[in-house]
Write an enzyme that holds these catalytic residues in place. Structure first.
Site, PDB file in Angstrom:
ATOM      1  N   ARG A  30       9.540  -3.334  -3.260  1.00 36.38           N
ATOM      2  CA  ARG A  30      11.121  -2.727  -3.050  1.00 36.38           C
ATOM      3  C   ARG A  30      11.356  -2.212  -4.583  1.00 36.38           C
ATOM      4  O   ARG A  30      11.075  -2.939  -5.384  1.00 36.38           O
ATOM      5  CB  ARG A  30      12.132  -3.772  -2.656  1.00 36.38           C
ATOM      6  CG  ARG A  30      11.742  -4.210  -1.185  1.00 36.38           C
ATOM      7  CD  ARG A  30      11.908  -3.202  -0.195  1.00 36.38           C
ATOM      8  NE  ARG A  30      13.121  -2.714   0.119  1.00 36.38           N
ATOM      9  CZ  ARG A  30      13.457  -1.345   0.833  1.00 36.38           C
ATOM     10  NH1 ARG A  30      12.422  -0.896   1.221  1.00 36.38           N
ATOM     11  NH2 ARG A  30      14.656  -1.135   0.961  1.00 36.38           N
ATOM     12  N   GLU A  40      14.869   6.071  -6.947  1.00 39.96           N
ATOM     13  CA  GLU A  40      13.889   7.209  -6.351  1.00 39.96           C
ATOM     14  C   GLU A  40      14.500   8.448  -6.144  1.00 39.96           C
ATOM     15  O   GLU A  40      15.483   8.582  -5.157  1.00 39.96           O
ATOM     16  CB  GLU A  40      13.379   6.662  -5.000  1.00 39.96           C
ATOM     17  CG  GLU A  40      12.407   5.165  -5.211  1.00 39.96           C
ATOM     18  CD  GLU A  40      11.975   4.608  -4.002  1.00 39.96           C
ATOM     19  OE1 GLU A  40      11.134   3.511  -4.105  1.00 39.96           O
ATOM     20  OE2 GLU A  40      12.331   4.937  -2.999  1.00 39.96           O
ATOM     21  N   HIS A  91       7.041   6.577  -3.017  1.00 33.58           N
ATOM     22  CA  HIS A  91       7.416   5.688  -1.725  1.00 33.58           C
ATOM     23  C   HIS A  91       6.732   6.046  -0.544  1.00 33.58           C
ATOM     24  O   HIS A  91       7.306   6.399   0.727  1.00 33.58           O
ATOM     25  CB  HIS A  91       8.751   5.388  -1.733  1.00 33.58           C
ATOM     26  CG  HIS A  91       9.169   4.202  -0.973  1.00 33.58           C
ATOM     27  ND1 HIS A  91      10.531   3.564  -1.254  1.00 33.58           N
ATOM     28  CD2 HIS A  91       8.673   3.369  -0.056  1.00 33.58           C
ATOM     29  CE1 HIS A  91      10.435   2.305  -0.770  1.00 33.58           C
ATOM     30  NE2 HIS A  91       9.524   2.260   0.202  1.00 33.58           N
TER      31      HIS A  91
END
Length: 329
Positions: A244, A275, A294
């Site tokens: 995470r 992000e 990601h």
């Protein structure tokens, strides 16, 4: 079943940055009457009573107290992916709303991604590519070297579904596998991949050539890796994070400092906070850092399986049956 008889399911939107994939919509519409947030906001009075499920794709739509109060017949929030730290489970439970996720769907691809990051970082693939295509390159230096993966030690922090799949892959590279977990796995599972349990995280950090983070977000894993932990690692070690980024399993300021001071050799990150990172962030300027957007579970097949899992969870909840992959408090 006629279209008007299908359950009303709230989604954020179709396409775009956070929307449900356009090629998933046709399949979803066979089971649900999809309502976008824009449609819902334009007609709350009619739709609020009818919506019985939320299909949450990429953390959207945002579920808060105001939304829950306006959806009195909501039964379930089906969440894509593993992480549920963006959801208030206690608030949802207080409204009698179930939550599901898709942990098994993402495990294989995410484990593959972990190995890809480890190999790319150790063999300096991004640097090598830039050298190979640069218009300024006249020769390849003979002393431009990477590090071995085969035979190296891999420390897996979080030996859950994904962590164990990484261990299975690492075994094929003849890696020495250490792991730290809340609970030790049984002897048969350890033996199958040749894994050695480290009760203390510090012991793993001191021994591993590659440290892989594959943990769920809990109060105990918030900033799990900070200045002290990084200083325990080998100066030749690489940190890999596939868990995470959103709420900082890794203290990024401490990581930047450790990389700048050569406390550790390199980092490979599929998750960051935020992000994407600001375009001037130091991590984006370092040659010994690989950052990916990601994409651990980002394959066509896996995203389709995630959609199917979410559909099954919604159908079960609305039928009053046990919910596959239900997340419990």
């Amino acid at each position: 079943m006629e279209g008007q008889d299908l359950p009303y399911v709230l989604i954020d939107c179709v396409g775009g940055k956070h929307g449900v994939y356009e090629d998933h919509v046709e399949l979803l519409k066979k089971h649900f009457h999809l309502i976008t947030m824009e449609e819902y906001l334009q007609n709350k009075g009619f739709l609020g009573e009818r919506i019985t499920a939320i299909y949450m794709w990429h953390h959207k739509p945002v579920v808060n107290k105001e939304l829950l109060q306006s959806l009195p017949n909501l039964k379930i929030v089906a969440n894509s992916g593993v992480g549920i730290d963006h959801l208030d489970l206690k608030l949802l439970a207080s409204h009698g709303v179930k939550v599901s996720n898709t942990p098994f769907a993402v495990s294989t691809d995410t484990a593959d991604m972990a190995m890809a990051l480890m190999l790319a970082s150790s063999r300096r693939l991004v640097e090598g590519y830039l050298m190979a295509v640069s218009p300024d390159t006249e020769h390849f230096p003979a002393d431009w070297l990477g590090a071995e993966v085969s035979g190296a030690s891999l420390g897996i922090v979080g030996m859950g579904i994904i962590g164990y799949k990484v261990a299975e892959r690492a075994k094929a590279f003849d890696m020495r596998i250490l792991y730290h977990n809340r609970n030790q796995r049984n002897k048969e599972e350890e033996s199958a991949v040749g894994a050695v349990y480290c009760k203390k995280l510090d012991d793993l950090l001191q021994q591993a050539d590659f440290v892989l983070l594959s943990v769920t977000l809990t109060p105990q894993t918030h900033k799990l890796i900070g200045k002290r932990q990084l200083e325990l690692m080998k100066p030749t070690a690489t940190l890999i994070n596939i868990s995470r980024g959103r709420v900082l399993v890794v203290d990024q300021d401490a990581l930047v400092e450790a990389l700048q001071r050569k406390v550790i050799k390199a980092a490979a990150l599929d998750v960051t906070y935020p992000e994407p990172l600001p375009r001037d962030h130091p991590l984006l300027k370092m040659k010994n850092v690989i950052v990916t957007p990601h994409i651990g579970s980002a394959t066509t097949k896996t995203r389709l399986i995630m959609m199917e899992n979410m559909t099954e969870s919604i159908q079960a909840a609305l039928a009053g049956q046990p919910v596959p992959n239900e997340v419990l408090l």
